[in-house]
Design a protein around this motif. Sequence first.
Motif, PDB file in Angstrom:
ATOM      1  N   ALA A 358       0.811  -1.156  -0.114  1.00 18.29           N
ATOM      2  CA  ALA A 358      -0.077  -0.060   0.002  1.00 18.29           C
ATOM      3  C   ALA A 358       0.832   1.317   0.063  1.00 18.29           C
ATOM      4  CB  ALA A 358      -0.892  -0.022   1.226  1.00 18.29           C
ATOM      5  N   VAL A 359       0.320   2.300  -0.576  1.00 15.94           N
ATOM      6  CA  VAL A 359       0.783   3.731  -0.052  1.00 15.94           C
ATOM      7  C   VAL A 359      -0.367   4.372   0.182  1.00 15.94           C
ATOM      8  CG1 VAL A 359       0.404   4.181  -2.694  1.00 15.94           C
ATOM      9  CG2 VAL A 359       1.494   5.788  -1.148  1.00 15.94           C
ATOM     10  N   MET A 360      -0.258   5.090   1.309  1.00 15.65           N
ATOM     11  CA  MET A 360      -1.736   5.595   1.946  1.00 15.65           C
ATOM     12  C   MET A 360      -1.176   6.594   2.983  1.00 15.65           C
ATOM     13  SD  MET A 360      -2.703   2.359   3.818  1.00 15.65           S
ATOM     14  CE  MET A 360      -1.572   1.404   5.177  1.00 15.65           C
ATOM     15  N   GLY A 361      -2.367   7.471   3.279  1.00 12.70           N
ATOM     16  CA  GLY A 361      -1.848   8.453   4.127  1.00 12.70           C
ATOM     17  C   GLY A 361      -2.834   9.702   4.296  1.00 12.70           C
ATOM     18  N   PRO A 362      -2.902  10.486   5.359  1.00 13.60           N
ATOM     19  CA  PRO A 362      -3.742  11.520   5.352  1.00 13.60           C
ATOM     20  C   PRO A 362      -3.323  12.744   4.881  1.00 13.60           C
ATOM     21  CG  PRO A 362      -2.841  11.411   7.568  1.00 13.60           C
ATOM     22  CD  PRO A 362      -2.095  10.118   6.671  1.00 13.60           C
ATOM     23  N   GLN A 363      -4.202  13.468   4.110  1.00 14.29           N
ATOM     24  CA  GLN A 363      -3.851  14.898   3.892  1.00 14.29           C
ATOM     25  C   GLN A 363      -4.388  15.804   4.897  1.00 14.29           C
ATOM     26  OE1 GLN A 363      -2.734  17.958   3.073  1.00 14.29           O
ATOM     27  NE2 GLN A 363      -2.283  17.174   0.949  1.00 14.29           N
ATOM     28  N   LEU A 364      -3.594  16.432   5.651  1.00 15.29           N
ATOM     29  CA  LEU A 364      -3.854  17.116   6.846  1.00 15.29           C
ATOM     30  C   LEU A 364      -3.568  18.830   6.628  1.00 15.29           C
ATOM     31  CD1 LEU A 364      -1.868  15.058   9.323  1.00 15.29           C
ATOM     32  CD2 LEU A 364      -4.399  15.046   9.244  1.00 15.29           C
ATOM     33  N   GLY A 365      -3.360  18.963   5.494  1.00 13.15           N
ATOM     34  CA  GLY A 365      -2.977  20.463   5.082  1.00 13.15           C
ATOM     35  C   GLY A 365      -1.713  20.667   5.329  1.00 13.15           C
ATOM     36  N   TYR A 366      -1.156  21.788   4.660  1.00 11.55           N
ATOM     37  CA  TYR A 366       0.063  22.003   4.720  1.00 11.55           C
ATOM     38  C   TYR A 366       0.355  23.336   5.724  1.00 11.55           C
ATOM     39  CZ  TYR A 366       0.769  19.144   0.634  1.00 11.55           C
ATOM     40  OH  TYR A 366       0.607  18.017  -0.135  1.00 11.55           O
TER      41      TYR A 366
END
Length: 832
Positions: A358-366
């Motif tokens: 898998a490649v995976m993760g949250p986009q929490l904002g920069y």
Amino acid sequence: MLSAEGLTTRAVTTGRARRAWRIALAGMACCALLALGAAPASALVDLSGPAFQILAPGEDGGLPPTQFSTDQGMLYDALTPHRGNVTAKIIEEDYLPEKFGVQGPVLRTENTGRAGLVIERDSHDIPHVFGETRADVMFGSGWIAAEDRGFLLRLGLGPAYTAALEIPGVSPFGLLLSARSFTPSAQAVEYVANQKNTLLEHGAKGEQVLSDLESWVEGVNAYEQTLPPQARLRTVTLADAIAGFAFIGSIFGNGGGGEVANSDLLAGLESQLGTSEGLKVFRDLRQVNDAEAPTTTTKPFPYDTVPTGPTPGSLVIDHGSASASAVQAASTAKAARRKASNFLVVGAAHTKSGHPLAVMGPQLGYFYPEIVMQADLHGGGIDAQGIIAPISPYVFIGRGRDFAWSLTSAGSQNTMQFLEKLCNTDKSPATRSSDHYLYNGECIPLKTIDAGLLGAGGGESEHEVFFKESVHGPISGTVTVKGEPYAIAKERSTRGREPVGEIAFSDFDSNVVHSPEQFFATANELETTFNMSYLDSKRIAYFSTGRLPILAPGTDPSLPTLGTGEYDWQGFLSEEQHPHEVAPASERFTNWNNKPAPEWGAASDQYNYGPVHRVQLYTGFGEKMTEAKDVSIMNKAATTDLGGVQDWPLVKQVLDGGPAPSPLAEQAVALVDSWVHEKEASRFGEQRPRGPGPAIFDAAWAPIAEAVLGPVLGELLPEFKSIDSPADIPSFDGGWYSYVNKDLRSELGQPVSAPYSRNYCGNGSLEACRASLWAAIQATVEKLTATQGSNPSRWKAAKQRITFAPGILPYSMRWTNRSTFQQVIEFTGHQE
């Protein structure tokens, strides 16, 4: 916006104190290790194969910034230009290891003064916490939260209470970004602190979470005592930790709450088009259960779909009757939501290694400080690595010994608006009271809440905040229905029970999940609404979480519910009713905040579950998949234009049926077509591609979209744009891509599943549609000619780079649309 120059002396002093403390710690590197007698990593069980992670811009979140504030940002940025050509070597160069224990040299070892606790820092300053007991590990998690995110805690602890209280019209995240203070009242603190009782109701698991939070609080406060008195965070409490968890959920883990805006739109449509036709157009726009919408699981899970019978429990308000406070509260709530996370999980039968990956993760904002931090936790039954929200002790996205998991915001409907019928206590219409409402046959008063003191900012002076609430939640304003007044209440299923969801993360971190079935049971403990992915060495799985209400018969999930009592929620979904699936080895799961499952209704604030969604940019899966190929698919999609790929070919087909209004318009269309077909609608570039193709498409997209819906929506077009913007460039988390796509396919006579109730573009005339699209192109070229000259080949798109809000970090990256934190991982062994 904050600036480095505008920071308080106290904040800068805190940063300098932290840096000095870290330098001093470097000289103590061996002492704590000798106390335990051996390197803590030696006994760790790690069944992962290749495992990597990245967090932009970096682990450090202090002031002034250090080399560890941007080191991972540089790696993150280096991946972007590779687009779909990522190799294993590139992954090793542009990601960090996500193996248990310190990989390579130990940068420093911290002396916490607590026997049985060791905190080692690796070469990127990521903390690895080793404890003899679980309490040691939780204490260590609090210690590193204060050390790495103390500045963020200072800004966020007060505003976190506004999230737990759900104060109407106040954005917790907005307060944090503007450094505006909030001091909770005694009433507010008591309300939040008493939520610990909801943990105790869950027996041993809840008691463990409570104990963990107490140890975490102790660790935060212990670290702060090492700083000079003027630089210390105020003493942190258990109530602060509970409020903080609500803060994270308010940004990423809630959905719904748009019912009044929907009702207003429906009222306008019915007034403009008639009751029957207005309702049909409303259903078209809502896309509650579009059969063409891409889903993460193909198994149907019926929930909150369009009602088939009468709905006396749902109300259509008088158009335009929402009070100013209600409009402002709705705008604030909408602005606070953020969704851009992803996962691409591939089953074993399709991988070269024979194991899922898998490649995976949250986009929490920069942001800087980034709102999460990396950590590796071990001891007392804990084994977890990934990211921690610095208001909680747990790794909430990451990996265990033999499995990994991730989250994307699902936005399922855990929040709804009720309309409370206002009543007068003396029965006299002349003295109608706005602070009493009808519930279960009685006229009862609204409750007044003293929330606390809001600091000065945004043109406002410091002032005490009060709000009203009913049995259904806080009151944001009023509307009328057939001339009668109603108050708007917002009910959220997790309000008043915030810490219960932490039971899930406690279990994920505690070596109790080793199978998809255990994953489902644990994920179901999370009460905020997320899509969760899972993989181990053999299988992959998916679960969509949340404490999701079962609506009463006779109600419409898209519209506000009558709050007189007979239409209250009827319980909550069971584990089996949530979208979930254990995928056979031949399958995969992809999600980019798209619809979870067929027949899963879009929440009331979700207008983008149609036939076009950015998740469709994940293409190129095949046999013998590798981590590099999976990352390539993600990385290419991150710089690809959704509208260019999915909608431009249809626009071009319509345009081709008739002559261009000018040679300049014809040339512009050719330039866009070349960009889409020859460069695959790529948005890669140092700032973004600055050639004419994307410049023209960016400028033309909103006029094209408005040309499609405008003939039917007419005067209501601006109102609908305020609910759902036509363009969301460059993240594509929204936009009218589905409306344009489905309607133009219908206009062109192409196959359409579940077509709209009518053709919109040209009001059903293909010739008129073509004319309106050409007019949009012509207006675009005239505008670009006025601003950039008469040679289209020299037109350029606006520059854009990723900067880190609120503006205190002087660093930027190439634009890309990827997860802020990301894992690339597979497992080669399994622990039963």
